[in-house]
Design an enzyme around this catalytic site. Structure first.
Site, PDB file in Angstrom:
ATOM      1  N   LYS A   1     -14.138  -0.403   4.726  1.00  0.00           N
ATOM      2  CA  LYS A   1     -14.444  -1.186   3.818  1.00  0.00           C
ATOM      3  C   LYS A   1     -15.561  -2.117   4.152  1.00  0.00           C
ATOM      4  O   LYS A   1     -16.724  -2.239   3.619  1.00  0.00           O
ATOM      5  CB  LYS A   1     -13.401  -2.246   3.318  1.00  0.00           C
TER       6      LYS A   1
ATOM      7  N   TRP B   1       0.903  -1.032   0.122  1.00  0.00           N
ATOM      8  CA  TRP B   1      -0.092  -0.024  -0.122  1.00  0.00           C
ATOM      9  C   TRP B   1       0.871   1.201  -0.151  1.00  0.00           C
ATOM     10  O   TRP B   1       2.171   1.303   0.783  1.00  0.00           O
ATOM     11  CB  TRP B   1      -0.851   0.101   1.403  1.00  0.00           C
TER      12      TRP B   1
ATOM     13  N   ASP C   1      -1.720  -5.803   8.912  1.00  0.00           N
ATOM     14  CA  ASP C   1      -2.387  -4.904   8.510  1.00  0.00           C
ATOM     15  C   ASP C   1      -3.915  -5.337   8.001  1.00  0.00           C
ATOM     16  O   ASP C   1      -3.909  -6.146   6.962  1.00  0.00           O
ATOM     17  CB  ASP C   1      -1.862  -3.974   7.417  1.00  0.00           C
TER      18      ASP C   1
END
Length: 396
Positions: A246, A130, A211
């Site tokens: 999300k 990311w 993560d």
């Protein structure tokens, strides 16, 4: 004084979003920013969230501050969601969770904790990773390195290289692991590979930091946590930064958490005291609304069941778009085997498009993709898919 300040470089993802908003074309498509879209191209508010918010509005009696570590019920409900109801870590009270302002906030708190309490260890991120990972940990004052992850030629996980790199690390290292739906590649280890990675951590002493931003977007909430839960069973110490942006659609509520797992309860208590010190000097305490929403849903069997059903439908839609994209590219005569698109997990796909092709998609067709070729598959819809397939065929 301010005349000495130079312009900072644009963020590779948020900067792309700004360029998209400035584009006057009516048929432009944004496949850059990682936000779920429904069939109509909208980012919906989940029905379970609307029902939870109605309850909160009716019952809320105060807007007083939360504690430094956040909403009490929320923190208690995050742990079994991550680790499972009967995980030994929970029974031995070896974990503490604090509410954080999104997954990014959780990672930054973790970075400050590592820098100030663990001797400034080196942090290792996957290549690719990311885009914000490096900035978060370097800004916390940590050195950042990379371990191999993606095999561009095979469009698959380069697991042997990954394991070889991690086996070179030791007790002075922290490794960032994507719990599921790897961003940006969409390629995840199998459970057997997670088990080998946990053995490497045990053997070499490096500290894992998961993560975990997409739980429920690969297979389901339980299956997606298999790697994390195995690590928690095998290792005495672990950090987990998770996000509900999300899987609850709570993007602008910025709701996440940092969970610290220690070898024993006293160690977890000490770690929590330091994390709270870091938070106090940063933003003091978190906002409550997102935590109230998540806690209300997870505490109510009916709302939780509705959430799991809505999450499953989002996951199924993304998988359907993967299949239709792969089939459409094949039908359009684009050379190559696109089965890798269907094999990937989550919102993102490493498309294999190069920077020149990405630039042409933007300039000629108004299709915005991150320079690495990462596509947000959740941004595909039945309406925009034909245009996207034709455009990719034109630049291929």
């Amino acid at each position: 004084m301010f005349e000495k300040i130079e312009f900072a470089p644009a963020d590779p993802i948020l900067g792309l979003n700004e360029a998209f908003r400035a584009d006057p074309r009516n048929d432009k498509v944004n496949l850059g920013v990682g936000v779920y879209k429904d069939e109509a191209g909208q980012t919906p508010v989940l029905n379970c969230v609307k029902q939870a918010e109605a309850r909160i509005l009716a019952d809320q009696q105060s807007k007083s501050y939360l504690g430094i570590d956040g909403h009490v019920q929320y923190r208690a409900l995050v742990q079994p969601l991550l680790l499972g109801e009967a995980h030994p870590v929970l029974a031995t009270k070896r974990a503490h969770t604090i509410q954080a302002p999104g997954g990014t906030g959780a990672l930054r708190i973790a970075g400050d904790f590592i820098a100030s309490c663990l001797g400034g260890k080196k942090v290792w991120i996957s290549n690719p990773s990311w885009a914000n990972h490096r900035g978060i940990f370097e800004t916390a004052g940590l050195e950042v390195g990379e371990y191999r992850y993606y095999d561009a030629a095979a469009k698959a996980l380069n697991f042997d290289a990954m394991l070889a790199d991690l086996d070179q690390l030791g007790a002075d290292d922290v490794v960032i692991l994507h719990g599921c739906c790897h961003n940006p590649s969409g390629i995840d280890p199998t459970l057997a590979q997670w088990q080998l990675l946990a053995q490497s951590a045990k053997r070499n002493g490096w500290l894992p930091l998961f993560d975990f931003a997409y739980q429920g977007f690969a297979q389901d909430v339980e299956s997606d946590a298999a790697g994390l839960r195995h690590f928690a069973s095998e290792l005495p110490e672990l950090l987990v930064a998770n996000s509900f942006s999300k899987n609850f659609g709570l993007y602008n509520e910025r709701i996440g958490a940092l969970t610290v797992i220690a070898a024993e309860q006293e160690g977890a208590d000490r770690a929590l005291s330091q994390v709270k010190r870091i938070v106090r000097a940063n933003y003091s305490n978190p906002p409550s609304h997102g935590a109230e929403v998540v806690a209300t849903i997870l505490a109510c069997p009916q709302l939780k069941a509705l959430w799991l059903e809505e999450l499953a439908q989002m996951c199924l839609r993304i998988r359907r778009m993967r299949t239709e994209l792969a089939d459409g590219l094949l039908a359009a005569g684009v050379a190559g085997d696109f089965s890798f698109i269907e094999a990937q997990n989550g919102m993102f796909s490493f498309s294999g498009l190069n920077k020149a092709q990405v630039a042409r998609l933007k300039e000629e067709f108004g299709i915005y993709i991150v320079g690495s070729g990462r596509i947000n598959v959740a941004g595909l819809t039945p309406d925009n898919l034909p245009k996207i397939i034709q455009a990719i065929a034109a630049v291929s």
